[in-house]
Design a protein around this motif. Structure first.
Motif, mmCIF file in Angstrom:
data_model
loop_
_atom_site.group_PDB
_atom_site.id
_atom_site.type_symbol
_atom_site.label_atom_id
_atom_site.label_comp_id
_atom_site.label_asym_id
_atom_site.label_seq_id
_atom_site.Cartn_x
_atom_site.Cartn_y
_atom_site.Cartn_z
ATOM 1 N N VAL A 34 0.680 -1.204 0.030
ATOM 2 C CA VAL A 34 0.019 -0.160 -0.067
ATOM 3 C C VAL A 34 0.795 1.275 0.131
ATOM 4 C CG1 VAL A 34 -1.984 -1.188 1.184
ATOM 5 C CG2 VAL A 34 -0.163 -0.084 2.420
ATOM 6 N N VAL A 35 2.028 1.151 0.574
ATOM 7 C CA VAL A 35 3.005 2.308 0.340
ATOM 8 C C VAL A 35 3.748 2.454 -0.859
ATOM 9 C CG1 VAL A 35 4.959 3.390 1.730
ATOM 10 C CG2 VAL A 35 3.206 2.023 2.895
ATOM 11 N N LEU A 36 4.556 1.565 -1.421
ATOM 12 C CA LEU A 36 5.352 1.624 -2.492
ATOM 13 C C LEU A 36 5.137 0.401 -3.431
ATOM 14 C CD1 LEU A 36 8.134 -0.423 -1.890
ATOM 15 C CD2 LEU A 36 8.354 1.502 -0.174
ATOM 16 N N VAL A 150 6.156 5.669 -5.211
ATOM 17 C CA VAL A 150 5.651 5.973 -3.647
ATOM 18 C C VAL A 150 5.077 7.326 -3.571
ATOM 19 C CG1 VAL A 150 7.982 6.953 -3.151
ATOM 20 C CG2 VAL A 150 6.441 5.903 -1.170
ATOM 21 N N GLN A 151 4.030 7.232 -2.918
ATOM 22 C CA GLN A 151 3.136 8.585 -2.265
ATOM 23 C C GLN A 151 2.911 9.461 -3.697
ATOM 24 O OE1 GLN A 151 5.119 10.315 0.874
ATOM 25 N NE2 GLN A 151 4.385 8.764 2.287
ATOM 26 N N ASN A 152 2.569 8.911 -4.825
ATOM 27 C CA ASN A 152 2.445 9.785 -5.879
ATOM 28 C C ASN A 152 3.909 10.500 -6.456
ATOM 29 O OD1 ASN A 152 -0.416 9.357 -6.083
ATOM 30 N ND2 ASN A 152 -0.778 10.798 -4.488
ATOM 31 N N CYS A 153 4.797 9.863 -6.105
ATOM 32 C CA CYS A 153 5.920 10.293 -6.772
ATOM 33 C C CYS A 153 6.663 8.864 -7.342
ATOM 34 C CB CYS A 153 6.974 11.131 -5.520
ATOM 35 S SG CYS A 153 6.267 12.410 -5.076
ATOM 36 N N CYS A 154 7.676 9.185 -8.114
ATOM 37 C CA CYS A 154 8.540 7.978 -8.473
ATOM 38 C C CYS A 154 10.148 8.563 -8.645
ATOM 39 C CB CYS A 154 7.899 7.418 -9.664
ATOM 40 S SG CYS A 154 8.279 8.889 -11.202
#
Length: 289
Positions: A34-36, A150-154
């Motif tokens: 769920v996190v990454l 992760v968290q709408n970043c990559c």
């Protein structure tokens, strides 16, 4: 809560290695929660001086997985990306991966010291180094490519050859991690380099792709150019749009030995992150008549 990202990876021994009775020197890993979500591949060097590079590549992906699992590192990188200052946290992550890999290698050497039969084909210079317990990590030399969402970043990190390919939301295939000009033919930067930290290339973004592939150079060298490589990956993506992702992954794994035979004849490793829903919007199924 289930992640929207799905992952898979596959590894295949090369035709040339099968014919010569050598082991596969590539490795891969992937995972999601769920996190990454992440995928990583590594390619052990094939020269005689790197006689434990098959272990080195396994240690590379294992090190990547262990460091990625430390959630604080990843959260800090995501925060840095959003604040347009990711490099301090990424540099720390890279250093931790190198240190983890070094620990794996040193423990392996302590557990199984180099044997004369392993060094019977090494160069005279490296044989002397190894006999005097110098530069022993070179025997495990390997590349590494890793990509994380992760968290709408990559972000992606890479040392050595191989290629990271991403499908953007605009339907374009790009290579987000820049090529290393120090990598040419059989020459590549490596985790065993004393200055490995400075030789990593990095990509960070707040713009999420639809799919990402990380592949070793056995895949790259099977195609005449980037356009042909993108076409290969596009076939996989379109397959995901038409069938269950597990079936598409299975077909890819089954195809790699044939690709090696007809292409580079080298070992192959590939990892993929993808969003099935986004892919199916981009490749809608044909209407029934």
């Amino acid at each position: 809560m289930k992640s929207e990202w799905e992952v898979f990876h596959a590894v295949s021994i090369g035709t040339a290695h099968l014919e010569m009775g050598k082991v596969c020197q590539d490795a891969a890993a992937s995972g999601t929660n769920v996190v990454l979500s992440y995928a990583a591949v590594s390619d052990g060097h094939g020269g005689n001086d790197y006689f434990r590079s098959d272990r080195g590549s396994q240690f590379a992906v294992a090190s990547f997985k262990r460091v990625i699992a430390r959630g604080r590192n990843i959260v800090n990188i995501a925060r840095g990306i959003r604040e347009d200052n990711p490099m301090p946290s990424v540099d720390q992550l890279v250093q931790q991966i190198i240190e983890e890999w070094n620990r794996y290698v040193d423990a392996d050497i302590a557990n199984q010291p180099f044997q004369p039969e392993e060094m019977k084909e090494t160069s005279p210079q490296m044989t002397e180094f190894y006999r005097h317990a110098q530069w022993r990590r070179i025997a495990y030399g390997t590349t590494l490519i890793g990509f994380v969402v992760v968290q709408n970043c990559c972000f992606g990190i890479q040392i050595g050859d191989g290629t990271c390919v991403a499908l953007t939301q605009q339907g374009e295939y790009i290579q987000p991690i820049a090529h290393d000009t120090a990598c040419f033919k059989n020459i590549t930067t490596s985790l065993c380099d004393p200055q490995a930290r400075e030789k990593f290339r990095v990509y960070t973004s707040q713009s999420l792709p639809v799919a990402v592939f990380v592949g070793t150079d056995g895949i790259d060298n099977s195609f005449v150019d980037d356009k042909a490589l993108y076409k290969f990956y596009n076939t996989i993506v379109s397959g995901i749009a038409e069938m269950e992702p597990e079936q598409a992954a299975q077909q890819l794994a089954q195809y790699l030995p044939l690709l090696s035979k007809e292409g580079s004849r080298d070992d192959m490793a590939v990892g993929m992150l993808f969003r099935t829903g986004q892919i199916r919007k981009m490749f809608p199924a044909p209407k029934q008549t």
